[in-house]
Every structure is written in C-alpha cells, then in structure tokens.
Design a protein around this motif. Structure first.
Motif, PDB file in Angstrom:
ATOM      1  N   TRP A  98       0.846  -1.196   0.000  1.00 38.58           N
ATOM      2  CA  TRP A  98       0.000   0.000   0.000  1.00 38.58           C
ATOM      3  C   TRP A  98       0.880   1.244   0.000  1.00 38.58           C
ATOM      4  CZ3 TRP A  98      -5.437   0.204   0.073  1.00 38.58           C
ATOM      5  CH2 TRP A  98      -6.058  -1.045   0.100  1.00 38.58           C
ATOM      6  N   GLY A  99       0.432   2.247  -0.755  1.00 37.77           N
ATOM      7  CA  GLY A  99       1.165   3.498  -0.818  1.00 37.77           C
ATOM      8  C   GLY A  99       0.397   4.629  -0.164  1.00 37.77           C
ATOM      9  N   LYS A 100       1.144   5.560   0.436  1.00 43.42           N
ATOM     10  CA  LYS A 100       0.553   6.763   1.041  1.00 43.42           C
ATOM     11  C   LYS A 100       1.311   7.975   0.536  1.00 43.42           C
ATOM     12  CE  LYS A 100       0.012   9.231   5.412  1.00 43.42           C
ATOM     13  NZ  LYS A 100       0.370   9.226   6.859  1.00 43.42           N
ATOM     14  N   MET A 101       0.587   8.938  -0.019  1.00 47.73           N
ATOM     15  CA  MET A 101       1.233  10.138  -0.538  1.00 47.73           C
ATOM     16  C   MET A 101       1.614  11.056   0.621  1.00 47.73           C
ATOM     17  SD  MET A 101      -0.012  12.644  -3.618  1.00 47.73           S
ATOM     18  CE  MET A 101       0.031  11.290  -4.784  1.00 47.73           C
ATOM     19  N   GLU A 102       2.912  11.281   0.794  1.00 48.64           N
ATOM     20  CA  GLU A 102       3.407  12.143   1.874  1.00 48.64           C
ATOM     21  C   GLU A 102       3.298  13.615   1.494  1.00 48.64           C
ATOM     22  OE1 GLU A 102       4.256  11.072   4.827  1.00 48.64           O
ATOM     23  OE2 GLU A 102       3.937   8.970   4.269  1.00 48.64           O
ATOM     24  N   TRP A 103       3.539  13.923   0.237  1.00 49.57           N
ATOM     25  CA  TRP A 103       3.341  15.291  -0.264  1.00 49.57           C
ATOM     26  C   TRP A 103       3.271  15.234  -1.785  1.00 49.57           C
ATOM     27  CZ3 TRP A 103       6.883  16.895  -3.797  1.00 49.57           C
ATOM     28  CH2 TRP A 103       8.174  16.351  -3.727  1.00 49.57           C
ATOM     29  N   SER A 104       2.634  16.221  -2.369  1.00 46.01           N
ATOM     30  CA  SER A 104       2.649  16.413  -3.816  1.00 46.01           C
ATOM     31  C   SER A 104       2.621  17.901  -4.088  1.00 46.01           C
ATOM     32  CB  SER A 104       1.458  15.715  -4.487  1.00 46.01           C
ATOM     33  OG  SER A 104       0.244  16.334  -4.130  1.00 46.01           O
ATOM     34  N   ASP A 105       3.317  18.317  -5.140  1.00 44.19           N
ATOM     35  CA  ASP A 105       3.427  19.754  -5.400  1.00 44.19           C
ATOM     36  C   ASP A 105       3.890  19.973  -6.837  1.00 44.19           C
ATOM     37  OD1 ASP A 105       3.353  22.468  -4.896  1.00 44.19           O
ATOM     38  OD2 ASP A 105       4.538  22.324  -3.054  1.00 44.19           O
ATOM     39  N   ALA A 106       3.583  21.179  -7.356  1.00 37.22           N
ATOM     40  CA  ALA A 106       4.121  21.597  -8.641  1.00 37.22           C
ATOM     41  C   ALA A 106       5.555  22.061  -8.408  1.00 37.22           C
ATOM     42  CB  ALA A 106       3.281  22.725  -9.227  1.00 37.22           C
ATOM     43  N   VAL A 107       6.518  21.416  -9.062  1.00 34.81           N
ATOM     44  CA  VAL A 107       7.925  21.682  -8.752  1.00 34.81           C
ATOM     45  C   VAL A 107       8.633  22.501  -9.826  1.00 34.81           C
ATOM     46  CG1 VAL A 107       8.154  19.641  -7.306  1.00 34.81           C
ATOM     47  CG2 VAL A 107       8.625  19.454  -9.757  1.00 34.81           C
ATOM     48  N   PHE A 108       8.063  22.581 -11.038  1.00 33.59           N
ATOM     49  CA  PHE A 108       8.769  23.292 -12.108  1.00 33.59           C
ATOM     50  C   PHE A 108       7.777  23.673 -13.196  1.00 33.59           C
ATOM     51  CE2 PHE A 108      11.425  23.428 -15.988  1.00 33.59           C
ATOM     52  CZ  PHE A 108      12.409  24.320 -15.567  1.00 33.59           C
ATOM     53  N   LYS A 109       7.821  24.948 -13.603  1.00 32.53           N
ATOM     54  CA  LYS A 109       6.959  25.408 -14.687  1.00 32.53           C
ATOM     55  C   LYS A 109       7.625  25.121 -16.024  1.00 32.53           C
ATOM     56  CE  LYS A 109       4.357  29.363 -16.420  1.00 32.53           C
ATOM     57  NZ  LYS A 109       4.049  30.810 -16.264  1.00 32.53           N
ATOM     58  N   LEU A 110       6.898  24.426 -16.886  1.00 27.80           N
ATOM     59  CA  LEU A 110       7.444  24.003 -18.163  1.00 27.80           C
ATOM     60  C   LEU A 110       7.126  25.012 -19.256  1.00 27.80           C
ATOM     61  CD1 LEU A 110       6.295  20.287 -17.931  1.00 27.80           C
ATOM     62  CD2 LEU A 110       8.598  21.144 -17.511  1.00 27.80           C
ATOM     63  N   ASP A 111       7.990  25.074 -20.237  1.00 26.46           N
ATOM     64  CA  ASP A 111       7.759  25.897 -21.423  1.00 26.46           C
ATOM     65  C   ASP A 111       6.823  25.121 -22.348  1.00 26.46           C
ATOM     66  OD1 ASP A 111       7.798  27.383 -23.729  1.00 26.46           O
ATOM     67  OD2 ASP A 111       9.961  27.660 -23.774  1.00 26.46           O
ATOM     68  N   THR A 112       5.654  25.690 -22.599  1.00 27.83           N
ATOM     69  CA  THR A 112       4.660  24.979 -23.412  1.00 27.83           C
ATOM     70  C   THR A 112       5.131  24.764 -24.843  1.00 27.83           C
ATOM     71  OG1 THR A 112       3.589  27.096 -23.898  1.00 27.83           O
ATOM     72  CG2 THR A 112       2.725  25.806 -22.046  1.00 27.83           C
ATOM     73  N   LEU A 113       6.129  25.552 -25.295  1.00 32.44           N
ATOM     74  CA  LEU A 113       6.610  25.428 -26.661  1.00 32.44           C
ATOM     75  C   LEU A 113       7.769  24.443 -26.780  1.00 32.44           C
ATOM     76  CD1 LEU A 113       6.541  29.193 -27.733  1.00 32.44           C
ATOM     77  CD2 LEU A 113       4.792  27.437 -28.090  1.00 32.44           C
TER      78      LEU A 113
END
Length: 370
Positions: A339-354
C-alpha cells in the motif's frame, strides 16, 4: 463640580536604530558565527548568502567548509536531470529539489551527451556515462557531478563508446554492459567495470546477450543485479564473482517499454507501468508485477526511490498552465499487498509549453563536506 482627571499615557518609546554591524551574525566573534552556520543545511546557507555581502563572505569562507568537514556534516539531496530545450541536440539541464518542493537549477555540463546516457549515483555525486552526441554518435566520455560544489569533472573514459548501456553500482565499482555498436561488440569488450577508488577501467566477463538489456537493478543486500532483456528473458548477476544465471522463465507480461524505471527498496522491485499509469511492485525471483494499492492513477514520466526508502514520482499537469508535478510516496506491506501513502505532492517546475520537456534521471545523493 469635581475636576475631571485624565491619566496621560506614557510617550511612545523611540525605536532604537541598530546598525547591521551590531546585530545578528556580524555581532558575533567569527569563530562563534562559523560554528553556528556549520549546523544548518546547505539550502539555508544558500538563502543566507544572498542577504548581504558579509553573510556571503562568511558562508563561502574556508573556515566554515573545514569545520563542516571535521564535523562530518552530511545531508541527502535529490537531483533531477531534464531535457528542457526545444533543440534535441542541446545538453540536458540539472536541478536540485528544495525543501519547499521546487526544482532549483544548478550548473549544467555543456559537454554532456544530449540523450541515452547512463547514470549512477554514489555518495557525493553522480556519474554520467556515454550517450549519443547529436543523436547519432556514441561517446566514451564519462563525467562526474560533484554534488557538494556542483562542479563537473571529466573522469577516465570507457574503453568502448556506449549509449543506453546498463550501469550498476556494486561494492564501489560501476559495472557497465551493452550499449555498443553490435558489429564492434564481443564478449571481451561488451562489458567493463570502473573502480571508483582507483578511477580506472577494467574488464569483467559477461556473456554477450542476444538481445539488448531493457532494465537492470541492484538488490543491495544480496549484491545481485537483476536484468531483463528485450527478449523478455530474465537474469541475475553476481558481478564481483563474475557469476551469471538465467532465471528459468520468460516474463509473459513484460513488453519492452511498459515496465520502466526499475528501482529496489529493500528486497522488492518497483517500477512505473507506462500503459496503466500505476506504480508496480514484485518479488525479484518471480517478476510478477502487481499494482501498489491506495494510489490515484497518474501519467508518470519518471519514478525513483529516495534515501528514506520512499518512491518519488514526476508527472505533467496541463491544467491552466503546464507544470511538472512531483510526489513522495511511502510504502507499507500488508500480507501479500503493498500500500502506498502520498506524503506530499506539489508543482515543482513550470514548463515551457513550446518546448517538449522530459525527466531523464532522478536520484538521492548523500552529500558531505570534503
């Protein structure tokens, strides 16, 4: 008529101006300030260094480095290698994951192959072996990223040019196999070994496999390397003794490219299922993959383990803006299930859409002052 009395409040206290030289670290003797700084993390030191020139001078002082070295200060940092340029021939970029769950850039290597390199994390740094130059030419180059100073060093080259080779660390040696041009490969040069202590390359015998190696992973406790090739055949190796066994089975549910990013935690193997979007696990001797329970389905683009024995995953989110997301997942075993438990999740880097971006590698590294 009684006289009305008013109690006057005391006049507001005047704020005393404190000069920078009479407060904070600057007010302490240099030895005391250095001793205080030796006990905080590298991320906090980096934040302090931008506060003022005096702080930056103190953080970068040889005295602080020497004291941290004598104290044996160590910390675990998580590194990520990414392709972020629209030009596929450009070298990838490198980042470190901050405690605030952001990918901060570190110096990259303009001479690193643009793709198909092999990576091996050791205490203190990461080796980058071989790869393709301009998408066509294999290279023998080997580079070392010093994760304390974030500097790059060229180390002795491999004997054979390689791309997408299998590379595994066992007992202070990096065992490399495959990735050669087929017509130039033979049982003598198909594999080689790098001694980290002596910084020298040597031969180790491994029979040339009929098919290329898809995935390989080390079980630390057993000093074994488990391997699966493109023909769905499974093997395990004891490199230090040059022993090689083929497991008496072909993996029926394994299709090359559908079970990626193998990693070992304890005596279990984990990977990402590219078709089901799940984290999978198995016993090494069975290689029957099962899903980790209790987790949502993500379009995972990279999976690895960290020093805490947890899994770190990355995936792209296209809601509103394109961001690279990451999460840390702890694991527990209940009878025949994980079984897995999510300890944290977050946006870590903004990507260039192009620009098409991809995570090429990620790993925890134990960093200490030298």
């Amino acid at each position: 008529m009684e006289e009305e009395r008013w109690e006057s409040s005391p006049p507001p206290a005047k704020k005393m101006k404190v000069s920078p030289s009479s407060s904070g670290l600057s007010s302490l003797p240099n030895e005391v300030a250095v001793n205080c700084l030796s006990q905080i993390s590298r991320f906090d030191l980096a934040a302090l260094a931008i506060a003022s020139k005096s702080h930056r001078s103190l953080v970068s002082s040889p005295e602080l480095l020497e004291l941290r070295r004598r104290k044996g200060c160590t910390e675990t940092c998580f590194y990520v290698c990414m392709r972020v340029s629209p030009d596929p021939s450009r070298p990838p970029r490198w980042f470190i994951l901050s405690p605030h769950h952001r990918l901060n850039p570190i110096p990259w290597n303009p001479s690193q192959a643009s793709e198909s390199s092999s990576y091996v994390a050791v205490d203190g740094g990461i080796y980058v072996l071989g790869g393709l130059i301009d998408g066509r030419h294999r290279t023998r180059d080997v580079w070392f990223l010093d994760c304390f100073s974030h500097t790059w060093t060229r180390v002795p080259s491999m004997k054979m040019p390689r791309a997408s080779a299998s590379a595994n660390l066992v007992d202070g040696r990096i065992y490399v196999s495959g990735g050669c041009v087929e017509e130039k490969a033979n049982p003598i040069n198909w594999s080689e070994v790098f001694d980290i202590k002596t910084q020298t390359w040597g031969h180790w015998y491994l029979p040339k496999l009929r098919f290329s190696i898809c995935q390989s992973v080390v079980i630390e406790e057993e000093k074994k390397v488990y391997v699966v090739d493109e023909g769905r055949r499974s093997f395990y190796l004891l490199p230090s003794e040059c022993l090689f066994w083929r497991l008496n089975k072909t993996i029926c549910d394994f299709i090359p490219g559908t079970r990626n990013d193998w990693c070992a935690i304890g005596k279990l193997l984990f990977c990402r299922g590219t078709t089901c979007g799940r984290i999978l696990w198995c016993e090494p001797n069975e290689l029957r993959w099962k899903p980790v329970k209790g987790l949502e389905v993500y379009d995972i683009c990279r999976l690895s383990s960290n020093s805490a024995g947890n899994i770190v995953i990355f995936w792209n989110s296209h809601l509103r803006q394109t961001w690279l997301w990451s999460a840390e997942i702890s694991l527990r075993r209940e009878q025949e299930e994980i079984w897995g438990k999510m300890e944290w999740s977050d946006a870590v880097f903004k990507l260039d859409t192009l620009s098409p971006s991809s995570v090429l590698y990620s790993a925890s590294v134990l960093v200490s002052a030298k």
